[in-house]
Design a protein around this motif. Structure first.
Motif, PDB file in Angstrom:
ATOM      1  N   ASP A 119      11.448   9.166  22.951  1.00  0.00           N
ATOM      2  CA  ASP A 119      12.719   9.471  22.290  1.00  0.00           C
ATOM      3  C   ASP A 119      12.707  10.868  21.670  1.00  0.00           C
ATOM      4  O   ASP A 119      13.742  11.546  21.628  1.00  0.00           O
ATOM      5  CB  ASP A 119      13.043   8.415  21.234  1.00  0.00           C
ATOM      6  CG  ASP A 119      11.951   8.267  20.183  1.00  0.00           C
ATOM      7  OD1 ASP A 119      10.770   8.549  20.501  1.00  0.00           O
ATOM      8  OD2 ASP A 119      12.265   7.869  19.048  1.00  0.00           O
ATOM      9  N   ASN A 133      15.278  13.827  22.464  1.00  0.00           N
ATOM     10  CA  ASN A 133      16.029  14.556  21.438  1.00  0.00           C
ATOM     11  C   ASN A 133      15.900  16.063  21.623  1.00  0.00           C
ATOM     12  O   ASN A 133      16.869  16.809  21.433  1.00  0.00           O
ATOM     13  CB  ASN A 133      15.545  14.155  20.045  1.00  0.00           C
ATOM     14  CG  ASN A 133      15.929  12.728  19.692  1.00  0.00           C
ATOM     15  OD1 ASN A 133      16.837  12.154  20.298  1.00  0.00           O
ATOM     16  ND2 ASN A 133      15.233  12.134  18.744  1.00  0.00           N
ATOM     17  N   GLN A 192      16.622   7.052  26.651  1.00  0.00           N
ATOM     18  CA  GLN A 192      17.242   7.715  25.504  1.00  0.00           C
ATOM     19  C   GLN A 192      18.074   8.918  25.945  1.00  0.00           C
ATOM     20  O   GLN A 192      19.097   9.229  25.326  1.00  0.00           O
ATOM     21  CB  GLN A 192      16.168   8.149  24.499  1.00  0.00           C
ATOM     22  CG  GLN A 192      16.691   8.857  23.253  1.00  0.00           C
ATOM     23  CD  GLN A 192      17.484   7.942  22.327  1.00  0.00           C
ATOM     24  OE1 GLN A 192      17.605   6.749  22.572  1.00  0.00           O
ATOM     25  NE2 GLN A 192      18.011   8.507  21.255  1.00  0.00           N
ATOM     26  N   LYS A 200      24.512   1.186  24.608  1.00  0.00           N
ATOM     27  CA  LYS A 200      23.072   1.011  24.817  1.00  0.00           C
ATOM     28  C   LYS A 200      22.795   0.167  26.053  1.00  0.00           C
ATOM     29  O   LYS A 200      21.878   0.456  26.825  1.00  0.00           O
ATOM     30  CB  LYS A 200      22.429   0.384  23.575  1.00  0.00           C
ATOM     31  CG  LYS A 200      22.282   1.356  22.419  1.00  0.00           C
ATOM     32  CD  LYS A 200      21.450   0.774  21.297  1.00  0.00           C
ATOM     33  CE  LYS A 200      21.241   1.807  20.193  1.00  0.00           C
ATOM     34  NZ  LYS A 200      20.423   1.268  19.075  1.00  0.00           N
TER      35      LYS A 200
END
Length: 426
Positions: A198, A202, A226, A264
């Motif tokens: 993750d 990011n 993600q 999600k």
């Protein structure tokens, strides 16, 4: 101040439900909510912005005026295009301050005019459990066959792919031994999931090429889940291939057809099957960024190794054929730092191998400035008859090109492949 699409999506459904209970409109609230996944967003928009504008609770034109106030509301254009007579309203009882000035009812005409994600979700023919069980079974069979194939190729010094299996196995073994690997395990013969995937995602989402992209193609593997979420949650169009190209080609998912409770799920294989829109080779689409999974990647050259089945290369080649991408389309991968290697010999790479421009790890971003040529399409002389027989979309493309050119395309040498997947019609 008008909210952005991402802010608009953060609707407090508990508060909306509370209003419905307080105003004794529970049945109507639930009925309307079932009629469109966008309903809670519309309620939020009306609740926050409409009270000062809508004095006439029965005026469709007033609602249109409110919707047109904000281009940030993702479904405004769709709703504004619906005939005004297709909208009916009933006011909430004034049990408290007029925070909720009207209640929207969708009739049959409006429902037919707006696509909602409920179509696939409520399709009784689609069984999540059956879909997932079949996918897992076929994936397991594919990995078993690839394990056998890799063992044979790695031992054959004359095989041009033997060196790739040596590097892959070293990375897979290392990730398992150091407990870097994450579910699903073992990571052998997969695009390996890893600790802090993750964080790598990011970092990827902070890249300018990601921020500026409208449509992002992301592989369907676990470590990039993600990335798929950040793509959709950022209001972008997500293009993702169907697993191993079994059931078709690509599926497109869009922020405007989802809500906070389904985004999600839409990032999973089952979610793509439920909420995605399958596209074909004739689809007119422009992909601004490609995110690709890797087993190993060289930060100095941009050379990359996948899990060895060649699907990323086929997907890239088909997108080139469609005109959806070109040499300037950035290719990014997200990996663990331990997946960075320095022994991929670029002179041994094959013409269809896809290099990467940017690498994102949990700790850093690397611009490779790769000089490795990107594939220009599908190289039919490298494609085995078995692989062609396994993937329907490839057979369709080959037939299409042969019809258009009047020439028969070549085929590559025979090879052993994972079992063909055949899904029932949904």
């Amino acid at each position: 101040m008008l909210r952005s699409p991402s802010q608009t999506k953060q609707t407090d459904e508990k508060e909306l439900t509370s209003f419905a209970h307080e105003s004794r409109h529970v049945e109507q609230f639930n009925s309307n909510k079932r009629k469109g996944e966008f309903f809670s967003d519309l309620c939020y928009f009306i609740k926050k912005l409409a009270p000062k504008v809508l004095e006439d609770h029965t005026s469709s034109s007033s609602l249109m005026d409110v919707l047109k106030l904000s281009s940030a509301f993702p479904l405004a254009a769709k709703i504004a295009a619906v005939p005004k007579q297709a909208l009916t309203f009933s006011p909430f009882p004034k049990t408290r301050a007029p925070i909720f000035p009207l209640f929207l009812t969708l009739n049959a005409e409006m429902k037919s005019g707006i696509h909602t994600t409920a179509t696939r979700q409520n399709d009784a023919a689609f069984s999540e459990a059956a879909y997932e069980a079949e996918r897992l079974s076929l994936d397991a069979a594919a990995r078993e066959t690839m394990a056998e194939k890799s063992a044979i190729e790695a031992e054959d010094s004359d095989d041009p792919k033997a060196w790739k299996w040596v590097i892959r196995k070293r990375v897979w073994d290392l990730m398992e031994a150091r407990n870097i690997a994450q579910f699903p395990r073992p990571v052998h013969h997969r695009i390996p999931n890893f600790i802090a995937a993750d964080l790598a995602a990011n970092k990827l989402s902070n890249l300018e090429v990601f921020k500026e992209a409208n449509c992002v193609k992301v592989n369907p593997d676990t470590p990039q889940k993600q990335v798929r979420f950040l793509t959709l949650n950022g209001g972008k169009k997500l293009l993702t291939p169907q697993p191993r190209l079994r059931t078709g080609f690509f599926s497109v998912l869009e922020y405007s057809t989802l809500n906070p409770s389904t985004i999600k799920e839409a990032c999973t294989s089952v979610g793509v099957a439920k909420y995605g829109k399958p596209i074909g080779l004739d689809e007119k689409i422009k992909v601004d960024l490609i995110v690709i999974g890797s087993v190993a990647v060289d930060p100095k050259t941009g050379a990359r190794l996948g899990k060895g089945e060649g699907f990323a290369e086929l997907e890239y080649g088909m997108l080139r054929y469609m005109g959806a991408i070109d040499d300037s389309t950035p290719i990014v991968t997200s990996v663990h730092d331990e997946q960075l290697v320095d022994d991929i010999p670029i002179e041994k790479l094959l013409i269809h191998d896809v290099p990467v421009d940017i690498i994102c790890t949990p700790t850093r971003v690397i611009f490779t400035n790769t000089t490795i040529p990107k594939p220009q399409g599908i190289y039919w002389d490298k494609l085995s008859p078995e692989k062609l027989g396994q993937i329907k979309i490839l057979r369709q493309l080959k037939s299409k090109i042969e019809r258009e050119t009047g020439q028969k395309l070549p085929s590559g040498p025979s090879e052993k492949l994972p079992p063909t997947a055949r899904r029932g019609k949904r």
